[in-house]
Motif scaffolding. Structure first.
Motif, short mmCIF file in Angstrom:
data_model
loop_
_atom_site.label_atom_id
_atom_site.label_comp_id
_atom_site.label_asym_id
_atom_site.label_seq_id
_atom_site.Cartn_x
_atom_site.Cartn_y
_atom_site.Cartn_z
N PHE A 1 -0.91 22.78 -28.92
CA PHE A 1 -0.45 23.54 -27.75
C PHE A 1 -0.37 22.66 -26.51
CE2 PHE A 1 -4.88 23.67 -26.91
CZ PHE A 1 -5.18 24.31 -25.72
N ARG B 1 0.47 26.59 -21.74
CA ARG B 1 0.42 27.20 -23.06
C ARG B 1 -0.95 27.84 -23.27
NH1 ARG B 1 5.08 26.24 -23.18
NH2 ARG B 1 6.42 25.59 -24.92
N SER C 1 -3.73 29.17 -26.34
CA SER C 1 -4.07 28.99 -27.75
C SER C 1 -5.45 29.59 -28.01
CB SER C 1 -4.09 27.50 -28.11
OG SER C 1 -4.50 27.30 -29.45
#
Length: 205
Positions: free
Chosen positions: A158, A149, A151
């Motif tokens: 996340f 992920r 962020s």
């Protein structure tokens, strides 16, 4: 139509796909005043040019446009729009003084198969101004990246999202080993591991 409940896409992503600004969406959804809508439009446009601007710098810039706004007001609007500054000095593994620390569980263990031990790490990606943060969930034995992920802030959300995706796709490991960064010792992250019956192990920074 934007779905703020069931969609897996963020509000920002849905707005981008539909070709409308975040400020327009929030005005329609929550009835923000015309002035706040204009402030949100300015914030949205400025953030694309200077993603390292926090509420203090953003409020200062908006005042130059002739709006007498407080930092508190700008901070509230930025939070509502899902905007957070991309900070200049990345610190990806900072322990939280109030979080529990976890023992190192891999000493004298023969790691010889997939799904025996997983690990995770956060790194940063330099942008034109600031950084984005990348978390990856990996299998220790195969070194395969199971999920990841991005962020623009270092909260735990996340990291939890990446963990949940890996668990859904690949099942559960016996041990999850991380550094003692606050994202990985947060209640949300460790509770997800606990609920799945996974032992939590850590290293000492």
């Amino acid at each position: 139509m934007i779905d703020n409940v069931k969609s897996s896409l963020s509000i920002s992503s849905q707005c981008e796909l539909l070709g409308i600004s975040r400020s327009c969406y929030y005005y329609q959804e929550s009835g923000e005043s015309a002035l706040n809508l204009e402030l949100m439009r300015i914030i949205d446009k400025q953030f694309m040019a200077t993603p390292d601007f926090g509420s203090r710098q953003m409020a200062k810039l908006i005042r130059r446009y002739g709006y007498n706004v407080s930092r508190k007001r700008v901070s509230r609007l930025m939070k509502k729009m899902g905007i957070a500054a991309v900070y200049q000095k990345p610190k990806t593994s900072v322990p939280h003084p109030e979080h529990k620390t976890y023992p190192y569980l891999l000493r004298d263990i023969d790691i010889n198969r997939p799904n025996q031990v997983w690990c995770s790490d956060i790194t940063y990606i330099p942008m034109r101004r600031g950084f984005l943060y990348l978390v990856a969930i990996m299998d220790w034995y195969s070194r395969k990246v199971l999920s990841w992920r991005l962020s623009n802030s270092l909260d735990s959300d996340f990291c939890v999202a990446a963990l949940e995706e890996a668990l859904e796709k690949y099942g559960t490991p016996e041990i999850f080993n991380t550094d003692q960064g606050s994202q990985f010792t947060s209640y949300e992250f460790t509770q997800t591991l606990k609920d799945a019956g996974i032992k939590t192990g850590g290293t000492h920074l």
